[in-house]
Design a protein around this motif. Structure first.
Motif, PDB file in Angstrom:
ATOM      1  N   ARG A  51      -3.510 -17.013   4.293  1.00 58.33           N
ATOM      2  CA  ARG A  51      -4.879 -16.802   3.975  1.00 58.33           C
ATOM      3  C   ARG A  51      -5.058 -16.287   2.684  1.00 58.33           C
ATOM      4  O   ARG A  51      -3.956 -15.798   2.107  1.00 58.33           O
ATOM      5  CB  ARG A  51      -5.644 -16.294   4.946  1.00 58.33           C
ATOM      6  N   ARG A  52      -6.197 -16.325   2.050  1.00 62.94           N
ATOM      7  CA  ARG A  52      -6.484 -15.527   0.458  1.00 62.94           C
ATOM      8  C   ARG A  52      -7.270 -14.636   0.997  1.00 62.94           C
ATOM      9  O   ARG A  52      -8.272 -14.413   1.652  1.00 62.94           O
ATOM     10  CB  ARG A  52      -7.517 -16.784   0.042  1.00 62.94           C
ATOM     11  N   LEU A  53      -6.585 -13.498   0.496  1.00 58.05           N
ATOM     12  CA  LEU A  53      -7.449 -11.994   0.683  1.00 58.05           C
ATOM     13  C   LEU A  53      -8.017 -11.650  -0.865  1.00 58.05           C
ATOM     14  O   LEU A  53      -7.137 -11.617  -1.717  1.00 58.05           O
ATOM     15  CB  LEU A  53      -6.699 -10.924   1.161  1.00 58.05           C
ATOM     16  N   LYS A  54      -9.394 -11.690  -0.881  1.00 57.47           N
ATOM     17  CA  LYS A  54     -10.116 -11.200  -1.985  1.00 57.47           C
ATOM     18  C   LYS A  54     -10.163  -9.693  -1.822  1.00 57.47           C
ATOM     19  O   LYS A  54     -10.597  -9.015  -1.083  1.00 57.47           O
ATOM     20  CB  LYS A  54     -11.302 -11.982  -2.269  1.00 57.47           C
ATOM     21  N   LEU A  55      -9.961  -9.239  -3.416  1.00 58.42           N
ATOM     22  CA  LEU A  55     -10.413  -7.856  -3.659  1.00 58.42           C
ATOM     23  C   LEU A  55     -11.839  -7.461  -3.721  1.00 58.42           C
ATOM     24  O   LEU A  55     -12.489  -8.229  -4.535  1.00 58.42           O
ATOM     25  CB  LEU A  55      -9.699  -7.244  -5.160  1.00 58.42           C
ATOM     26  N   PRO A  56     -12.377  -6.886  -2.828  1.00 60.40           N
ATOM     27  CA  PRO A  56     -13.994  -6.604  -2.859  1.00 60.40           C
ATOM     28  C   PRO A  56     -14.369  -5.885  -4.217  1.00 60.40           C
ATOM     29  O   PRO A  56     -13.699  -5.030  -4.728  1.00 60.40           O
ATOM     30  CB  PRO A  56     -14.192  -5.804  -1.637  1.00 60.40           C
ATOM     31  N   ALA A  57     -15.380  -6.428  -4.683  1.00 65.24           N
ATOM     32  CA  ALA A  57     -15.816  -5.967  -6.081  1.00 65.24           C
ATOM     33  C   ALA A  57     -17.322  -6.265  -6.423  1.00 65.24           C
ATOM     34  O   ALA A  57     -17.877  -7.171  -5.725  1.00 65.24           O
ATOM     35  CB  ALA A  57     -15.065  -6.390  -7.046  1.00 65.24           C
ATOM     36  N   THR A  58     -17.978  -5.522  -7.104  1.00 64.84           N
ATOM     37  CA  THR A  58     -19.307  -5.843  -7.363  1.00 64.84           C
ATOM     38  C   THR A  58     -19.386  -6.123  -9.060  1.00 64.84           C
ATOM     39  O   THR A  58     -18.695  -5.230  -9.730  1.00 64.84           O
ATOM     40  CB  THR A  58     -20.241  -4.724  -6.770  1.00 64.84           C
ATOM     41  N   VAL A  66     -14.597  -1.818  -8.820  1.00 72.33           N
ATOM     42  CA  VAL A  66     -14.235  -1.847  -7.476  1.00 72.33           C
ATOM     43  C   VAL A  66     -14.337  -0.470  -7.223  1.00 72.33           C
ATOM     44  O   VAL A  66     -13.827   0.432  -7.901  1.00 72.33           O
ATOM     45  CB  VAL A  66     -12.612  -2.372  -7.433  1.00 72.33           C
ATOM     46  N   ARG A  67     -14.846  -0.529  -5.976  1.00 72.30           N
ATOM     47  CA  ARG A  67     -14.905   1.191  -5.382  1.00 72.30           C
ATOM     48  C   ARG A  67     -13.423   1.306  -5.021  1.00 72.30           C
ATOM     49  O   ARG A  67     -12.658   0.646  -4.557  1.00 72.30           O
ATOM     50  CB  ARG A  67     -15.900   1.091  -3.926  1.00 72.30           C
ATOM     51  N   GLU A  68     -13.270   2.776  -4.915  1.00 71.02           N
ATOM     52  CA  GLU A  68     -12.114   3.416  -4.550  1.00 71.02           C
ATOM     53  C   GLU A  68     -11.795   2.902  -3.038  1.00 71.02           C
ATOM     54  O   GLU A  68     -10.587   2.680  -2.782  1.00 71.02           O
ATOM     55  CB  GLU A  68     -11.883   4.556  -4.951  1.00 71.02           C
ATOM     56  N   ASP A  69     -12.458   3.153  -2.028  1.00 72.39           N
ATOM     57  CA  ASP A  69     -12.460   2.945  -0.802  1.00 72.39           C
ATOM     58  C   ASP A  69     -12.033   1.396  -0.546  1.00 72.39           C
ATOM     59  O   ASP A  69     -11.386   1.003   0.240  1.00 72.39           O
ATOM     60  CB  ASP A  69     -13.548   3.560   0.092  1.00 72.39           C
ATOM     61  N   TRP A  70     -12.707   0.597  -1.204  1.00 71.55           N
ATOM     62  CA  TRP A  70     -12.440  -0.781  -1.025  1.00 71.55           C
ATOM     63  C   TRP A  70     -11.081  -1.255  -1.386  1.00 71.55           C
ATOM     64  O   TRP A  70     -10.477  -2.245  -1.029  1.00 71.55           O
ATOM     65  CB  TRP A  70     -13.492  -1.626  -1.996  1.00 71.55           C
ATOM     66  N   LEU A  71     -10.522  -0.599  -2.645  1.00 68.43           N
ATOM     67  CA  LEU A  71      -9.326  -0.774  -3.222  1.00 68.43           C
ATOM     68  C   LEU A  71      -8.179  -0.234  -2.018  1.00 68.43           C
ATOM     69  O   LEU A  71      -7.248  -0.984  -1.968  1.00 68.43           O
ATOM     70  CB  LEU A  71      -9.054  -0.093  -4.397  1.00 68.43           C
ATOM     71  N   VAL A  72      -8.492   0.730  -1.470  1.00 68.47           N
ATOM     72  CA  VAL A  72      -7.567   1.340  -0.510  1.00 68.47           C
ATOM     73  C   VAL A  72      -7.438   0.270   0.605  1.00 68.47           C
ATOM     74  O   VAL A  72      -6.283  -0.111   1.162  1.00 68.47           O
ATOM     75  CB  VAL A  72      -7.871   2.682   0.183  1.00 68.47           C
ATOM     76  N   GLU A  75      -5.532  -2.930  -0.255  1.00 68.60           N
ATOM     77  CA  GLU A  75      -3.818  -2.629  -0.145  1.00 68.60           C
ATOM     78  C   GLU A  75      -3.355  -2.562   0.831  1.00 68.60           C
ATOM     79  O   GLU A  75      -2.360  -3.151   0.964  1.00 68.60           O
ATOM     80  CB  GLU A  75      -3.552  -1.199  -1.094  1.00 68.60           C
ATOM     81  N   HIS A  76      -4.110  -1.906   1.732  1.00 69.37           N
ATOM     82  CA  HIS A  76      -3.693  -1.884   3.183  1.00 69.37           C
ATOM     83  C   HIS A  76      -3.434  -3.307   4.082  1.00 69.37           C
ATOM     84  O   HIS A  76      -2.450  -3.342   4.488  1.00 69.37           O
ATOM     85  CB  HIS A  76      -4.635  -1.064   3.967  1.00 69.37           C
ATOM     86  N   ALA A  78      -3.155  -6.174   2.247  1.00 70.14           N
ATOM     87  CA  ALA A  78      -2.369  -6.947   1.397  1.00 70.14           C
ATOM     88  C   ALA A  78      -0.781  -6.776   1.617  1.00 70.14           C
ATOM     89  O   ALA A  78       0.102  -7.479   1.282  1.00 70.14           O
ATOM     90  CB  ALA A  78      -2.787  -7.117   0.011  1.00 70.14           C
ATOM     91  N   ARG A  79      -0.604  -5.376   1.804  1.00 71.07           N
ATOM     92  CA  ARG A  79       0.640  -5.054   1.906  1.00 71.07           C
ATOM     93  C   ARG A  79       1.420  -5.613   3.274  1.00 71.07           C
ATOM     94  O   ARG A  79       0.787  -5.575   4.176  1.00 71.07           O
ATOM     95  CB  ARG A  79       0.679  -3.333   2.082  1.00 71.07           C
ATOM     96  N   PRO A  80       2.679  -6.016   3.062  1.00 61.19           N
ATOM     97  CA  PRO A  80       3.273  -6.693   4.373  1.00 61.19           C
ATOM     98  C   PRO A  80       3.346  -5.406   5.431  1.00 61.19           C
ATOM     99  O   PRO A  80       3.758  -4.225   4.990  1.00 61.19           O
ATOM    100  CB  PRO A  80       4.796  -6.977   3.846  1.00 61.19           C
ATOM    101  N   PRO A  81       3.272  -5.889   6.819  1.00 59.91           N
ATOM    102  CA  PRO A  81       3.367  -4.879   7.537  1.00 59.91           C
ATOM    103  C   PRO A  81       5.026  -4.198   7.885  1.00 59.91           C
ATOM    104  O   PRO A  81       5.060  -3.132   8.232  1.00 59.91           O
ATOM    105  CB  PRO A  81       3.089  -5.656   8.907  1.00 59.91           C
ATOM    106  N   ILE A  82       5.792  -4.841   7.538  1.00 56.93           N
ATOM    107  CA  ILE A  82       7.367  -4.232   7.544  1.00 56.93           C
ATOM    108  C   ILE A  82       7.312  -3.472   6.474  1.00 56.93           C
ATOM    109  O   ILE A  82       7.347  -3.769   5.434  1.00 56.93           O
ATOM    110  CB  ILE A  82       8.494  -5.514   7.527  1.00 56.93           C
ATOM    111  N   GLY A  83       7.924  -2.123   6.929  1.00 57.84           N
ATOM    112  CA  GLY A  83       8.004  -1.207   6.028  1.00 57.84           C
ATOM    113  C   GLY A  83       6.723  -0.387   5.458  1.00 57.84           C
ATOM    114  O   GLY A  83       6.694   0.440   4.487  1.00 57.84           O
ATOM    115  N   ARG A  84       5.732  -0.957   5.888  1.00 61.19           N
ATOM    116  CA  ARG A  84       4.444  -0.142   5.651  1.00 61.19           C
ATOM    117  C   ARG A  84       4.106   1.057   6.030  1.00 61.19           C
ATOM    118  O   ARG A  84       4.371   1.203   7.533  1.00 61.19           O
ATOM    119  CB  ARG A  84       3.220  -0.983   5.895  1.00 61.19           C
ATOM    120  N   PRO A  85       3.949   2.252   5.185  1.00 60.75           N
ATOM    121  CA  PRO A  85       3.873   3.529   5.924  1.00 60.75           C
ATOM    122  C   PRO A  85       2.425   3.446   6.773  1.00 60.75           C
ATOM    123  O   PRO A  85       1.583   2.947   6.358  1.00 60.75           O
ATOM    124  CB  PRO A  85       3.886   4.252   4.670  1.00 60.75           C
TER     125      PRO A  85
END
Length: 90
Positions: A51-58, A66-72, A75-76, A78-85
């Motif tokens: 699927r296409r995941l868009k970075l939320p922004a205004t 981009v708000r910092e909390d939207w960026l976090v 990133e969560h 968009a990051r692959p689940p394997i090896g994700r802390p």
């Protein structure tokens, strides 16, 4: 990440400090990508699990922010689940 803190005229809101916003050029430097790449993530998204995941922004004027909390959260997601802390989001 050191993004600008935009404040309105007057005192801070009763809910606490205003959120921090990052401009695309700040994010490009932070992630070592071209500004166009950051704008593409906002407008077109990036492929994640079929699927296409868009970075939320205004958009304020001619610049995307981009708000910092939207960026976090982006990133969560968009990051692959394997090896994700583990990410503790309250």
């Amino acid at each position: 990440m050191a993004c600008e803190k935009h404040q309105s005229i007057g005192s801070e809101s009763q809910e606490g400090p205003l959120p921090r916003y990052c401009e695309t050029d700040e994010l490009a430097v932070w992630f070592r990508r071209h500004t166009r790449t950051i704008r593409d993530r906002i407008q077109k998204g990036c492929p994640v699990n079929g699927r296409r995941l868009k970075l939320p922004a205004t958009r304020l004027g001619k610049k995307w922010r981009v708000r910092e909390d939207w960026l976090v959260l982006f990133e969560h997601d968009a990051r692959p689940p394997i090896g994700r802390p583990g990410l503790d989001i309250e």
